[in-house]
Write a protein that holds these residues in place. Sequence first.
Motif, PDB file in Angstrom:
ATOM      1  N   ILE A   1       0.818  -1.217   0.000  1.00 55.34           N
ATOM      2  CA  ILE A   1       0.000   0.000   0.000  1.00 55.34           C
ATOM      3  C   ILE A   1       0.853   1.268   0.000  1.00 55.34           C
ATOM      4  O   ILE A   1       1.730   1.447   0.844  1.00 55.34           O
ATOM      5  CB  ILE A   1      -0.994  -0.026   1.175  1.00 55.34           C
ATOM      6  CG1 ILE A   1      -1.998  -1.162   0.931  1.00 55.34           C
ATOM      7  CG2 ILE A   1      -1.720   1.311   1.323  1.00 55.34           C
ATOM      8  CD1 ILE A   1      -2.908  -1.451   2.068  1.00 55.34           C
ATOM      9  N   ASP A   2       0.588   2.100  -0.997  1.00 54.96           N
ATOM     10  CA  ASP A   2       1.165   3.451  -1.037  1.00 54.96           C
ATOM     11  C   ASP A   2       0.138   4.337  -1.736  1.00 54.96           C
ATOM     12  O   ASP A   2      -0.998   3.899  -1.959  1.00 54.96           O
ATOM     13  CB  ASP A   2       2.524   3.459  -1.747  1.00 54.96           C
ATOM     14  CG  ASP A   2       2.418   2.992  -3.197  1.00 54.96           C
ATOM     15  OD1 ASP A   2       1.284   2.939  -3.736  1.00 54.96           O
ATOM     16  OD2 ASP A   2       3.451   2.671  -3.810  1.00 54.96           O
ATOM     17  N   GLU A   3       0.519   5.530  -2.103  1.00 49.56           N
ATOM     18  CA  GLU A   3      -0.458   6.479  -2.657  1.00 49.56           C
ATOM     19  C   GLU A   3      -0.990   6.059  -4.022  1.00 49.56           C
ATOM     20  O   GLU A   3      -1.902   6.685  -4.555  1.00 49.56           O
ATOM     21  CB  GLU A   3       0.132   7.907  -2.698  1.00 49.56           C
ATOM     22  CG  GLU A   3       1.283   8.121  -3.666  1.00 49.56           C
ATOM     23  CD  GLU A   3       2.632   7.652  -3.120  1.00 49.56           C
ATOM     24  OE1 GLU A   3       2.666   6.947  -2.086  1.00 49.56           O
ATOM     25  OE2 GLU A   3       3.659   7.966  -3.755  1.00 49.56           O
ATOM     26  N   ASN A   4      -0.415   5.002  -4.608  1.00 44.59           N
ATOM     27  CA  ASN A   4      -0.904   4.555  -5.924  1.00 44.59           C
ATOM     28  C   ASN A   4      -1.829   3.352  -5.847  1.00 44.59           C
ATOM     29  O   ASN A   4      -2.317   2.900  -6.877  1.00 44.59           O
ATOM     30  CB  ASN A   4       0.295   4.170  -6.808  1.00 44.59           C
ATOM     31  CG  ASN A   4       1.186   5.348  -7.053  1.00 44.59           C
ATOM     32  OD1 ASN A   4       0.695   6.440  -7.341  1.00 44.59           O
ATOM     33  ND2 ASN A   4       2.490   5.168  -6.882  1.00 44.59           N
TER      34      ASN A   4
ATOM     35  N   ARG B   1      -1.416   4.818   5.398  1.00 46.66           N
ATOM     36  CA  ARG B   1      -0.329   4.548   4.437  1.00 46.66           C
ATOM     37  C   ARG B   1      -0.645   5.157   3.073  1.00 46.66           C
ATOM     38  O   ARG B   1      -0.092   4.775   2.061  1.00 46.66           O
ATOM     39  CB  ARG B   1      -0.110   3.035   4.337  1.00 46.66           C
ATOM     40  CG  ARG B   1       0.558   2.520   5.583  1.00 46.66           C
ATOM     41  CD  ARG B   1       0.312   1.074   5.908  1.00 46.66           C
ATOM     42  NE  ARG B   1       0.915   0.764   7.207  1.00 46.66           N
ATOM     43  CZ  ARG B   1       0.276   0.910   8.384  1.00 46.66           C
ATOM     44  NH1 ARG B   1      -0.983   1.314   8.418  1.00 46.66           N
ATOM     45  NH2 ARG B   1       0.896   0.661   9.520  1.00 46.66           N
ATOM     46  N   ARG B   2      -1.581   6.077   3.056  1.00 51.49           N
ATOM     47  CA  ARG B   2      -1.984   6.887   1.893  1.00 51.49           C
ATOM     48  C   ARG B   2      -2.589   6.071   0.746  1.00 51.49           C
ATOM     49  O   ARG B   2      -2.564   6.481  -0.407  1.00 51.49           O
ATOM     50  CB  ARG B   2      -0.801   7.737   1.404  1.00 51.49           C
ATOM     51  CG  ARG B   2      -0.447   8.821   2.417  1.00 51.49           C
ATOM     52  CD  ARG B   2       0.738   9.647   1.987  1.00 51.49           C
ATOM     53  NE  ARG B   2       1.930   8.803   1.892  1.00 51.49           N
ATOM     54  CZ  ARG B   2       2.839   8.892   0.946  1.00 51.49           C
ATOM     55  NH1 ARG B   2       2.720   9.793   0.004  1.00 51.49           N
ATOM     56  NH2 ARG B   2       3.875   8.096   0.934  1.00 51.49           N
ATOM     57  N   GLY B   3      -3.100   4.879   1.062  1.00 45.44           N
ATOM     58  CA  GLY B   3      -3.807   4.095   0.042  1.00 45.44           C
ATOM     59  C   GLY B   3      -5.081   4.828  -0.392  1.00 45.44           C
ATOM     60  O   GLY B   3      -5.645   5.612   0.370  1.00 45.44           O
TER      61      GLY B   3
END
Length: 609
Positions: free
Chosen positions: A511-514, A540-542
């Motif tokens: 999980i990240d911003e993308n 986690r900016r998901g």
Amino acid sequence: MCGIVGYVGTRQAGPLLLDGLHRLEYRGYDSAGVAIQNGTGVQVMKLAGRVAALRTQLDGAPIAGTTGIAHTRWATHGAPTTRNAHPHSDCDGIIALVHNGIIENADALRAALEAQGHDFATDTDTETLAHLIEDAAGDTLEARVIAALTHVEGTYGLAVMSAAEPGKIVVARLGSPVLLGIGDDELFVASDASAVLEHTRSVVYLDDGDIAVLTPDGYHVLDRESHVQLREVDDVAWDLAQIELGGYPHFMLKEICEQADTVRATLRGRLIGERGTARLNGLNLTSEDCRAIRRVVIVACGTSWHSGLVGRELIEELAGLPVQVEYASEYRYRRILAEPGTLTIAISQSGETADTLEAMRAAKGVGSRVVGIVNVVGSTIARECQGGIYLHAGPEIGVASTKAFTSQIVALALLGLYLGRERGRLDEEAGRELVCRLIQLPQLITRTLEIERQVKALARRFASAPNFLYLGRGVNFPVALEGALKLKEISYIHAEGYPAAEMKHGPIALIDENMPVLFVAPKDHVYGKVCSNMQEVRARRGRIIAVTSEGNGDLSALVEEQLRVPATVPLLSPVLTIIPLQLLAYHIAVLRGCDVDRPRNLAKSVTVE
Ligand code: G6P
């Protein structure tokens, strides 16, 4: 998996065969071909590609003749090339045949035939059949086919012609579906009824071991000793409109939008409001039988396996029985423990999936009672089980299963209700409450479908995502699996389904911003827990998409998009929560330019292992 069609009659065979192939294209679509008796011999035309390309080629160079066979392929042995496309011929081009199934001893047969001087033109297992028939002894084509098949191990639905016997098609069945369509002064052969429905509703389903002989004078069915067999003529209940697009751009969208009607059809005549139970006469389970059940094993594949997971929750909760859900392909090769009181449920839309059929046979072999939850009437699983529930959802043509999934869940809810009432686990009032909730479902589905516009806009935002994570808990964990399956099947985006809380044990690393993370989170006893899982993704900016139900409150502080479906009892919520996921997969696939109804490498009905 592979479609076969044949015609014997007075009309020109070519266009009829192409129409039949077009109807069967969902079974496989990497190459196609026809063989027609043109008055002087058997003429073959075939190519790698779709049925439409074959039609163009045949229109450009028509083959005149009133007897022919045709095939649309899903490659097993040999690449999907023009050379490997069916029909296949013997050394002299006298025999032509089309085949669905697998010849397991093809390598040994081929080596022996080559040693005897036969020239092979293709890499397929099927071609061995043509050479075996060429060499076989017998006065008639049917006698030679019977003789040739004694050497064969494997499965087949087979249609064979010989230039030496004009006007005749010989059909054989072992493990792959074939039926005869009985028209006025004409006969058809087909893998399933949709190919003949335009011409006749009267069909004869062949049994394993049957050999059928079709000529302009009529047909007869033989066994392997050439004794005539009597087979009933059945009436196909489907009508033509059900196998046409009816104004929709794709069958998948049509089938998603049909779900209020298809769920209504699954429920029709099966609810007894005043007694709070279900009427399931086809199950063949008396009260005594129901009380004797100690455990349930569900066997299925693909989407049907996902509905089985929902079924586990339904049956455990409503009937108080332990339920084990098995991939049919694994189960069939495991040591199956014979335990008294086991009810095995085979779930299959097509009723022809080879692994499910074999798992069911294996369960029967150890003495389990076996029932089916099947859509296609007269299919092999439907005929071999000891009772069952038909979905009555009408033909499902889009390769990605949609309406079958919701009808399967409803059938499993009916089964849970019936078992729960007969076993005394559910009282009448609880039964009546569930009956009311089931009756409301079609109307709630119609309301859920109103979400399409919002889903379409969402699809535009996420169509280029390379990965997707789908999370859910309890009865909605299988919905997460099914949503991920829909997306990967038709859009080729990598997608995984996971139990929401299990995410911490691995997928959280992705999980990240993308990363789009779709939560299936209607109001139920684990809703609060799922919201905590959303917090973990958010930290986690998901990018969170949440499918919730009305009454869940506003999640805009936490999620990028909230899709609300109507509220129902948690156990039935999957029938509604899956709909936005089906629509999302559909619209993303369309935006990515994918062939939604015929996704690459897949087939609708997997009749090989
Ligand atoms: C194939 C289809 C799936 C389907 C599965 C099981 O993989 O592409 O859509 O769910 O087979 O099919 P069945 O007919 O047994 O439900």
